[in-house]
Motif scaffolding. Structure first.
Motif: not given
Length: 430
Positions: A218-233
């Motif tokens: 779950t921790q890894r999933d949330v961390n990757i989600a943050l980086i994915n969102e940064l990639a979109l930005i």
């Protein structure tokens, strides 16, 4: 009051239920020290293992054939003399993203039919806190007629297998252990310590061990989600995400996560077990579910980015054809479970674009049975209007940008999901 637990480690016979990516390496390691029976309901799987073949590529043929303490079985009654029974069956989610406990329930019913008084059942499957004692144990009690912590005992030692990883193996990853009584916990811990060179961490209860496992991914999933969102930005800002992350990574405490598709049997699944239990007790998780939604959207995002690039280049037509390289959920591994490459394919198909999919690691029959996808054996040179590098297999790395571009037409778009190729060699990447 629980009965006193008394089992000698050296006289233990072990049964491992489920011989997939988790169960087989475990059965092999135990088989080097104890009489061990590896059980699976799939007779074809048992036949290949007896012949010294492992289609998951986790265990070498020599290990299968030379581990003298290990034998394989496809009849559950062959486990009747085992004092320790270890369950390593899958725990997926259903189409509604709810825990699918049917494999675990089925294994518990099967063990209820063969368990003997004094035995210990150890679960390794990822679950939410409380599932072992709320779901599995009552099934075993009902089928066997035995009483928990009186006639039989339980432990929980969550798996930490990383499919395809030849460096971090079962024996070199520290193992969490737990038991239903202090005496059982000590026995379970000693049992695993006898094969795990990295050592163990003894949790105070089964529920603590269950919770520890489910939050790892779950921790890894949330961390990757943050980086994915940064990639979109950063994409909207015209910035290269990798360049930004490399710059930020020059600080000693910046976490080195990278954007990408989040699939597989753990990271894309385990958070739903925790959120299910949280909602059951009246709490609606915000961050965890938001991260899941964002990560699940990345395949469609990749496809739309490719279509934009094709439109700008003028190569998007009614007859356009796209090549997707890679289907497995990660590189250099045949594991197709919960691969999110299928989301890229589905989005292209929604736009009516024809696609070919090539993966030298994936089993074609499994791809067809699991996803209805017919893999091509070899892409045709100069045939494609766009190429999506979806999985960083070593075969694709060996081809390099020039070799991969050879599959495309002169003006083909090359999109790199895995950041395998140099930035200047591709038209787009996450």
């Amino acid at each position: 009051m629980s009965k006193a637990f008394n089992m000698e480690l050296n006289s233990t016979q072990i049964g491992v239920v489920g011989l997939g990516y988790v169960g087989l390496p475990l059965a092999v390691e135990f088989g080097k020290r104890y009489p061990t029976i590896g059980f699976d309901i799939n007779s074809a799987r048992i036949a290949e293992l007896r012949a010294g073949r492992d289609s998951s590529l986790e265990v070498e043929p020599a290990e299968l054939l030379e581990t003298t303490g290990l034998r394989f079985a496809d009849r559950i009654d062959e486990l009747a003399d085992c004092q320790v029974l270890i369950v390593t069956v899958p725990t997926p989610v259903n189409e509604h993203k709810q825990p699918d406990l049917r494999p675990l329930e089925s294994a518990s019913r099967a063990l209820g039919g063969v368990i003997r008084p004094g035995a210990v059942v150890i679960f390794e499957s990822t679950v939410y806190p409380g599932a072992t004692e709320e779901i599995c144990i009552p099934i075993i009690e009902a089928v066997s007629g035995l009483q928990y912590n009186q006639d039989f005992f339980a432990g929980y030692s969550p798996e930490r297998i990383n499919p395809g990883d030849k460096e971090h193996r079962l024996t070199t990853i520290k193992k969490i252990t737990s038991g239903s009584t202090p005496e059982v916990a000590a026995f379970v811990d000693a049992l695993y310590r006898s094969i795990i060179t990295a050592g163990t961490h003894l949790a105070s209860s089964i529920r603590v061990a269950e919770a520890a496992k489910v939050i790892e991914n779950t921790q890894r999933d949330v961390n990757i989600a943050l980086i994915n969102e940064l990639a979109l930005i950063f994409n909207r800002l015209g910035l290269d995400t990798q360049e930004v992350l490399e710059a930020a990574g020059s600080k000693w405490n910046f976490l080195p996560f990278r954007p990408g598709l989040v699939g597989g049997h753990c990271i894309g699944v385990d958070p739903y077990y925790l959120t299910h239990k949280a909602q059951e007790i009246g709490y609606h998780p915000e961050i965890i579910l938001a991260g899941r939604r964002l990560n699940d959207s990345m395949g469609a995002y990749v496809a739309r980015e490719v279509i934009k690039l094709m439109t700008r280049r003028g190569c998007l037509s009614q007859d356009a054809r796209i090549l997707i390289l890679g289907l497995t959920f990660k590189e250099n591994c045949p594991d197709l479970r919960n691969t999110r490459v299928v989301d890229i394919l589905a989005e292209f198909r929604d736009y009516g674009i024809a696609c070919d999919l090539h993966d030298p690691w994936a089993n074609p029959a499994e791809a067809r049975a699991e996803y209805g996808i017919d893999l091509i054996e070899q892409p045709t040179a100069g045939a494609y209007d766009a190429i999506v590098l979806a999985v960083a297999h070593r075969q694709f790395a060996a081809l390099g940008a020039q070799g991969i571009r050879a599959f495309g037409k002169a003006d083909a778009v090359l999109y790199d999901v895995k950041q395998l190729l140099p930035r200047e060699a591709v038209d787009g990447r996450l």
